[in-house]
Design an enzyme around this catalytic site. Sequence first.
Site, PDB file in Angstrom:
ATOM      1  N   VAL A  16      30.436  -8.898 -23.355  1.00  0.00           N
ATOM      2  CA  VAL A  16      30.767  -7.576 -22.820  1.00  0.00           C
ATOM      3  C   VAL A  16      29.551  -6.652 -22.819  1.00  0.00           C
ATOM      4  O   VAL A  16      29.657  -5.472 -22.515  1.00  0.00           O
ATOM      5  CB  VAL A  16      31.936  -6.898 -23.568  1.00  0.00           C
ATOM      6  CG1 VAL A  16      33.188  -7.745 -23.457  1.00  0.00           C
ATOM      7  CG2 VAL A  16      31.612  -6.616 -25.017  1.00  0.00           C
ATOM      8  N   LYS A 191      45.453  -2.299 -26.447  1.00  0.00           N
ATOM      9  CA  LYS A 191      46.018  -3.090 -27.544  1.00  0.00           C
ATOM     10  C   LYS A 191      45.018  -4.094 -28.147  1.00  0.00           C
ATOM     11  O   LYS A 191      44.888  -4.181 -29.371  1.00  0.00           O
ATOM     12  CB  LYS A 191      47.299  -3.812 -27.072  1.00  0.00           C
ATOM     13  CG  LYS A 191      48.093  -4.473 -28.189  1.00  0.00           C
ATOM     14  CD  LYS A 191      48.880  -3.468 -29.018  1.00  0.00           C
ATOM     15  CE  LYS A 191      50.166  -3.100 -28.298  1.00  0.00           C
ATOM     16  NZ  LYS A 191      50.840  -1.939 -28.879  1.00  0.00           N
ATOM     17  N   CYS A 383       4.640 -21.632 -16.316  1.00  0.00           N
ATOM     18  CA  CYS A 383       4.645 -22.751 -17.244  1.00  0.00           C
ATOM     19  C   CYS A 383       4.872 -24.075 -16.505  1.00  0.00           C
ATOM     20  O   CYS A 383       3.945 -24.565 -15.859  1.00  0.00           O
ATOM     21  CB  CYS A 383       5.665 -22.505 -18.353  1.00  0.00           C
ATOM     22  SG  CYS A 383       5.265 -23.434 -19.827  1.00  0.00           S
ATOM     23  N   HIS A 509       4.140 -17.541 -20.345  1.00  0.00           N
ATOM     24  CA  HIS A 509       5.320 -16.913 -19.743  1.00  0.00           C
ATOM     25  C   HIS A 509       5.121 -15.407 -19.615  1.00  0.00           C
ATOM     26  O   HIS A 509       5.521 -14.655 -20.512  1.00  0.00           O
ATOM     27  CB  HIS A 509       6.565 -17.182 -20.592  1.00  0.00           C
ATOM     28  CG  HIS A 509       7.016 -18.607 -20.560  1.00  0.00           C
ATOM     29  ND1 HIS A 509       7.885 -19.089 -19.610  1.00  0.00           N
ATOM     30  CD2 HIS A 509       6.688 -19.662 -21.338  1.00  0.00           C
ATOM     31  CE1 HIS A 509       8.101 -20.379 -19.816  1.00  0.00           C
ATOM     32  NE2 HIS A 509       7.376 -20.746 -20.861  1.00  0.00           N
ATOM     33  N   GLU A 511       6.719 -13.359 -17.969  1.00  0.00           N
ATOM     34  CA  GLU A 511       7.987 -12.624 -17.834  1.00  0.00           C
ATOM     35  C   GLU A 511       8.414 -11.949 -19.139  1.00  0.00           C
ATOM     36  O   GLU A 511       9.130 -10.957 -19.123  1.00  0.00           O
ATOM     37  CB  GLU A 511       9.100 -13.540 -17.309  1.00  0.00           C
ATOM     38  CG  GLU A 511       9.568 -14.668 -18.230  1.00  0.00           C
ATOM     39  CD  GLU A 511       8.783 -15.965 -18.069  1.00  0.00           C
ATOM     40  OE1 GLU A 511       7.608 -15.908 -17.649  1.00  0.00           O
ATOM     41  OE2 GLU A 511       9.346 -17.039 -18.389  1.00  0.00           O
TER      42      GLU A 511
HETATM   43  N1  GLN Z   1       7.981 -28.949 -20.146  1.00  0.00           N
HETATM   44  C1  GLN Z   1       6.693 -28.336 -20.047  1.00  0.00           C
HETATM   45  C2  GLN Z   1       5.919 -28.424 -21.352  1.00  0.00           C
HETATM   46  O1  GLN Z   1       6.497 -28.643 -22.394  1.00  0.00           O
HETATM   47  C3  GLN Z   1       6.810 -26.895 -19.582  1.00  0.00           C
HETATM   48  C4  GLN Z   1       7.438 -26.003 -20.592  1.00  0.00           C
HETATM   49  C5  GLN Z   1       7.919 -24.695 -20.020  1.00  0.00           C
HETATM   50  O2  GLN Z   1       8.038 -24.538 -18.816  1.00  0.00           O
HETATM   51  N2  GLN Z   1       8.220 -23.737 -20.869  1.00  0.00           N
HETATM   52  O3  GLN Z   1       4.728 -28.267 -21.361  1.00  0.00           O
END
Ligand code: GLN
Length: 536
Positions: A16, A191, A383, A509, A511
């Site tokens: 939620v 409720k 990645c 990453h 992001e």
């Molecule tokens: N599987 C790939 C690795 O272990 C990429 C990992 C991922 O995209 N986080 O290097």
Amino acid sequence: MKTKYIFLTGGVLSSVGKGVTAAALGRLLKERGYQVAVQKLDPYINVDPGTMSPYQHGEVFVLEDGAETDLDLGHYERFIDTNLNRVCNVTTGQVYEDVISRERRGDYLGGTIQVIPHITNVIKERIRQVPESTGAEIVLVEVGGTVGDIESLPFLEALRQMRGDIGRRNSFYIHVTWLPYIGATGELKTKPTQHSVRELRSIGISPDMIIARSDHPIEEELREKISLFCDVEKNAVIPMTTTDTLYNIPLILDEFGVGDYIFQKTKLEERQKPDWTTWQEMVAAMRRAKERIPIAVVGKYVELQDAYMSVREALQHAGLANRVDLDIDWIHSASLEEKDDLSFLEKYAGILVPGGFGGRGIEGKIKAIQFARENRIPYLGLCLGMQLMVVELARHHFGSQDANSTEFNPNTQHPVIDLMPDQREITDKGGTMRLGVYPCHLQPGTIAARAYGEDVVQERHRHRFEFNNAYRDELSQEGMVYSGLSPDGRLVEIAELKDHPFMLGTQFHPEFLSRPYRAHPLFTAFIKAAVEHSQN
Ligand code: GLN
């Protein structure tokens, strides 16, 4: 000042928006001039979500210190804009692991180890580590799951005991519930909330505030009713109707006086008046109608968008930074494998391949990447998306479909992506990848360096495989540029293509570091290229 603890429990249903509510509350308190941290207590027995399928759990969010955590930590960091640490996500698995290893060491010699007090004591220890390790003055603690679950009982018992330990002034309990809507009569029902509060009371916790979620407007009478039946002051019953953008939630909560109420009850002084100007402008900008740009995300877990939570948010932040709205299509990579004709991808202004593990759908992702390269569509690989961009170029270079990552074909003739040397001896799956923040040196004159406008950046990682340096020269003949390297130059952290409008992949990453009002530079550059592509 004594640390203030705000505890959030969930009632009626899961999903939620308790995590977002906790994150928004964090922002609300930070705006009043306090250092805030949020901790998530997860009742499952896994030590961390790192070993769980995204279908089970959604995205695994990686913290600076390399902790693999619940995706709610992503909400916390995006809303509060502070970096949390591994203490901020505790699971039943970690608690038991800790208690059992103490028992084996002989720490409890002679004693019988029990849920109360041994497990609950460790839970309380973990909660108290948050202010120590983060410097937070106000700690929000969110318990995963719903009141009534067997698994969460020890956590709730620990929260109950906390009030006795730290006192009423320093503890505040919020229960987040759901009001179902009955279509036939057109009413919202209270409720289940009443029952849930009763259940919570039977454990010994009386909520100080109820945040009632609903998809429909909540009338004043309903607040009164909840107040009466649940024994919570009316102005502490907060109606939270589903809103168009998550980032609006701190504004709604503050409008209903949530911040003031908590400050009053915990005897906190407001150090500064919250200034929501920037935040309000941001929400207004999100809502303004803008040009729409179609983006394809080609992934493996697209049925469950939670699996790519931070990618979706980072794309949206970058859209905002470029003053466009993104129409994101989630494309199942396996579905591309049967298709001979990928020309439908032409309609996209940008293609993104996110991270992932395991062989399913890999060939589909590579096909999408090839399409992006050949048709000069802006591409961002995260990645695994970077690794497959390398594989695709190698297949093109060698004229052979055999080039691969050894993750998918250990016997390939061209292992352009291979296990990192320090990963070779590792057999355990949990917490053993290259995890957390590492510096990356940007090479001058590259797309990456221009996007960041910096020489060295710190980015978060989660992988076992890496670019195989034996192929650096050969792939650079195809225009591949190694625009981000580890400080010793050994690891390729960013690769990009020359003579392409924007084709870039990161071993890390990005992001995870995007914030709503500070989009990640690489996402911003990707969307900028997508906008330009759509104008051609
Ligand atoms: N599987 C790939 C690795 O272990 C990429 C990992 C991922 O995209 N986080 O290097």
